[in-house]
Scaffold this motif. Structure first.
Motif, PDB file in Angstrom:
ATOM      1  N   LEU A  86       0.916  -1.304   0.199  1.00 46.94           N
ATOM      2  CA  LEU A  86       0.135   0.140   0.128  1.00 46.94           C
ATOM      3  C   LEU A  86       0.839   1.210  -0.031  1.00 46.94           C
ATOM      4  CD1 LEU A  86      -2.898   1.102   0.139  1.00 46.94           C
ATOM      5  CD2 LEU A  86      -2.645   0.987   2.624  1.00 46.94           C
ATOM      6  N   ALA A  87       2.020   1.290   0.830  1.00 44.67           N
ATOM      7  CA  ALA A  87       2.848   2.596   0.953  1.00 44.67           C
ATOM      8  C   ALA A  87       3.468   2.483  -0.480  1.00 44.67           C
ATOM      9  CB  ALA A  87       3.906   2.330   2.007  1.00 44.67           C
ATOM     10  N   GLN A  88       4.040   1.430  -1.073  1.00 43.59           N
ATOM     11  CA  GLN A  88       4.690   1.806  -2.483  1.00 43.59           C
ATOM     12  C   GLN A  88       3.711   2.351  -3.473  1.00 43.59           C
ATOM     13  OE1 GLN A  88       6.183  -2.182  -3.475  1.00 43.59           O
ATOM     14  NE2 GLN A  88       8.179  -1.858  -2.472  1.00 43.59           N
ATOM     15  N   ALA A  89       2.348   1.663  -3.539  1.00 51.69           N
ATOM     16  CA  ALA A  89       1.174   2.189  -4.298  1.00 51.69           C
ATOM     17  C   ALA A  89       1.016   3.448  -4.032  1.00 51.69           C
ATOM     18  CB  ALA A  89       0.055   1.339  -4.222  1.00 51.69           C
ATOM     19  N   LEU A  90       1.189   4.255  -3.010  1.00 58.65           N
ATOM     20  CA  LEU A  90       0.912   5.554  -2.573  1.00 58.65           C
ATOM     21  C   LEU A  90       2.373   6.519  -2.653  1.00 58.65           C
ATOM     22  CD1 LEU A  90      -1.403   5.035   0.239  1.00 58.65           C
ATOM     23  CD2 LEU A  90      -1.849   5.799  -1.864  1.00 58.65           C
ATOM     24  N   GLY A  91       3.257   5.769  -3.291  1.00 61.11           N
ATOM     25  CA  GLY A  91       4.658   6.498  -3.123  1.00 61.11           C
ATOM     26  C   GLY A  91       5.410   6.932  -1.991  1.00 61.11           C
ATOM     27  N   LEU A  92       5.056   6.351  -0.800  1.00 63.62           N
ATOM     28  CA  LEU A  92       5.822   6.412   0.358  1.00 63.62           C
ATOM     29  C   LEU A  92       6.950   5.752   0.710  1.00 63.62           C
ATOM     30  CD1 LEU A  92       2.539   6.478   2.611  1.00 63.62           C
ATOM     31  CD2 LEU A  92       3.604   8.331   1.799  1.00 63.62           C
ATOM     32  N   LEU A  93       6.982   4.391  -0.125  1.00 62.99           N
ATOM     33  CA  LEU A  93       8.042   3.720  -0.371  1.00 62.99           C
ATOM     34  C   LEU A  93       8.648   3.508  -1.887  1.00 62.99           C
ATOM     35  CD1 LEU A  93       7.370   0.696   2.101  1.00 62.99           C
ATOM     36  CD2 LEU A  93       9.253   2.625   2.537  1.00 62.99           C
ATOM     37  N   PRO A  94       9.772   3.320  -2.010  1.00 66.33           N
ATOM     38  CA  PRO A  94      10.374   3.173  -3.232  1.00 66.33           C
ATOM     39  C   PRO A  94       9.732   1.877  -3.973  1.00 66.33           C
ATOM     40  CG  PRO A  94      12.258   2.996  -2.109  1.00 66.33           C
ATOM     41  CD  PRO A  94      11.029   3.361  -1.126  1.00 66.33           C
ATOM     42  N   ALA A  95       9.224   1.880  -5.365  1.00 62.61           N
ATOM     43  CA  ALA A  95       8.636   0.698  -5.971  1.00 62.61           C
ATOM     44  C   ALA A  95       9.768  -0.259  -5.953  1.00 62.61           C
ATOM     45  CB  ALA A  95       8.273   1.258  -7.236  1.00 62.61           C
ATOM     46  N   GLY A  96       9.350  -1.626  -6.032  1.00 66.94           N
ATOM     47  CA  GLY A  96      10.100  -2.711  -6.357  1.00 66.94           C
ATOM     48  C   GLY A  96      10.401  -3.571  -5.088  1.00 66.94           C
ATOM     49  N   PRO A  97      11.053  -4.402  -5.020  1.00 68.86           N
ATOM     50  CA  PRO A  97      11.251  -5.482  -4.005  1.00 68.86           C
ATOM     51  C   PRO A  97      12.056  -4.789  -2.967  1.00 68.86           C
ATOM     52  CG  PRO A  97      12.680  -6.281  -6.038  1.00 68.86           C
ATOM     53  CD  PRO A  97      11.594  -5.144  -6.145  1.00 68.86           C
ATOM     54  N   GLY A  98      11.755  -4.673  -1.707  1.00 68.81           N
ATOM     55  CA  GLY A  98      12.460  -4.138  -0.635  1.00 68.81           C
ATOM     56  C   GLY A  98      12.557  -4.974   0.499  1.00 68.81           C
ATOM     57  N   SER A  99      13.281  -4.425   1.511  1.00 75.93           N
ATOM     58  CA  SER A  99      13.562  -5.368   2.657  1.00 75.93           C
ATOM     59  C   SER A  99      12.195  -5.423   3.508  1.00 75.93           C
ATOM     60  CB  SER A  99      14.654  -4.621   3.597  1.00 75.93           C
ATOM     61  OG  SER A  99      14.284  -3.061   4.043  1.00 75.93           O
ATOM     62  N   VAL A 100      12.438  -6.417   4.309  1.00 75.70           N
ATOM     63  CA  VAL A 100      11.406  -6.748   5.393  1.00 75.70           C
ATOM     64  C   VAL A 100      11.243  -5.495   6.405  1.00 75.70           C
ATOM     65  CG1 VAL A 100      10.313  -8.258   6.825  1.00 75.70           C
ATOM     66  CG2 VAL A 100      11.671  -9.193   4.744  1.00 75.70           C
ATOM     67  N   LEU A 101       9.921  -5.088   6.275  1.00 72.32           N
ATOM     68  CA  LEU A 101       9.625  -3.930   7.130  1.00 72.32           C
ATOM     69  C   LEU A 101       9.171  -4.584   8.719  1.00 72.32           C
ATOM     70  CD1 LEU A 101       7.406  -1.681   4.857  1.00 72.32           C
ATOM     71  CD2 LEU A 101       9.945  -1.360   5.273  1.00 72.32           C
ATOM     72  N   ALA A 102       9.694  -3.883   9.748  1.00 71.54           N
ATOM     73  CA  ALA A 102       9.576  -3.930  11.193  1.00 71.54           C
ATOM     74  C   ALA A 102       7.853  -3.901  11.349  1.00 71.54           C
ATOM     75  CB  ALA A 102      10.521  -3.362  11.938  1.00 71.54           C
ATOM     76  N   PRO A 103       7.285  -4.541  12.171  1.00 74.87           N
ATOM     77  CA  PRO A 103       5.949  -4.059  12.290  1.00 74.87           C
ATOM     78  C   PRO A 103       5.755  -2.815  12.790  1.00 74.87           C
ATOM     79  CG  PRO A 103       6.282  -6.423  13.478  1.00 74.87           C
ATOM     80  CD  PRO A 103       7.949  -5.685  12.861  1.00 74.87           C
ATOM     81  N   GLU A 104       6.779  -2.129  13.690  1.00 74.41           N
ATOM     82  CA  GLU A 104       6.467  -0.839  13.949  1.00 74.41           C
ATOM     83  C   GLU A 104       6.582   0.167  12.768  1.00 74.41           C
ATOM     84  OE1 GLU A 104       8.636  -2.954  15.330  1.00 74.41           O
ATOM     85  OE2 GLU A 104       7.756  -3.248  17.297  1.00 74.41           O
ATOM     86  N   ARG A 105       7.402  -0.231  12.126  1.00 75.01           N
ATOM     87  CA  ARG A 105       7.380   0.814  10.595  1.00 75.01           C
ATOM     88  C   ARG A 105       6.105   0.396   9.915  1.00 75.01           C
ATOM     89  NH1 ARG A 105       8.096   4.957   8.020  1.00 75.01           N
ATOM     90  NH2 ARG A 105       9.399   4.596   5.743  1.00 75.01           N
ATOM     91  N   GLN A 106       5.576  -0.606   9.750  1.00 77.78           N
ATOM     92  CA  GLN A 106       4.680  -0.737   8.953  1.00 77.78           C
ATOM     93  C   GLN A 106       3.438  -0.239   9.544  1.00 77.78           C
ATOM     94  OE1 GLN A 106       3.457  -5.021   8.056  1.00 77.78           O
ATOM     95  NE2 GLN A 106       5.720  -5.617   8.275  1.00 77.78           N
ATOM     96  N   ALA A 107       3.209  -0.114  11.022  1.00 77.34           N
ATOM     97  CA  ALA A 107       2.312   0.845  11.454  1.00 77.34           C
ATOM     98  C   ALA A 107       2.483   2.424  11.023  1.00 77.34           C
ATOM     99  CB  ALA A 107       2.387   0.433  13.089  1.00 77.34           C
TER     100      ALA A 107
END
Length: 135
Positions: A86-107
């Motif tokens: 969702l964050a990638q689709a909204l431009g909040l994260l760069p597109a493409g495969p990324g690293s695993v996000l910690a649950p706190e960062r996902q929140a």
């Protein structure tokens, strides 16, 4: 933008546990049974309620599913059904495969995604009123 909507808790459901982040930023890991109790007291923001219920092995509970809001604001647009997707689709994260996000960062990203989607929804609504000649 409705700030009351953004002052909701955030629920991140992983494969083995769940993270409940209160509006004040305090986060804690919770058991599936506690999620039901907490959600009934204060429905959380989350991403993909059906998947969250399956992972927690619980019945549906009150929640604000940001994936549904995304589908409403950006119909027919692709989005991975995860907080990171969702964050990638909204431009909040760069597109493409990324690293695993910690649950706190996902929140954090879910709360920011809600803000972006509500801002877009407000802009769409104002544009519709202008087209109708009302505003």
């Amino acid at each position: 933008m409705d700030s009351a909507f953004l002052d909701k808790p955030v629920l991140i459901v992983g494969l083995k546990d769940a993270l409940w982040r209160a509006p004040d930023g305090a986060a804690r890991h919770v058991a599936p049974g506690d999620v039901l109790r907490l959600a009934r007291e204060a429905p959380p923001l989350l991403c993909h309620l059906p998947a969250a219920c399956r992972r927690l092995r619980v019945e549906r509970f009150p929640a604000f599913d940001l994936l549904e809001l995304y589908a409403f604001v950006r119909p027919a647009s692709f989005c991975l059904p995860t907080p990171g997707g969702l964050a990638q689709a909204l431009g909040l994260l760069p597109a493409g495969p990324g690293s695993v996000l910690a649950p706190e960062r996902q929140a954090e990203l879910l709360r920011e995604s809600a803000r972006v989607l509500l801002t877009e929804l407000g802009a769409i609504d104002r544009k519709r009123w202008r087209i109708r000649g009302i505003a």
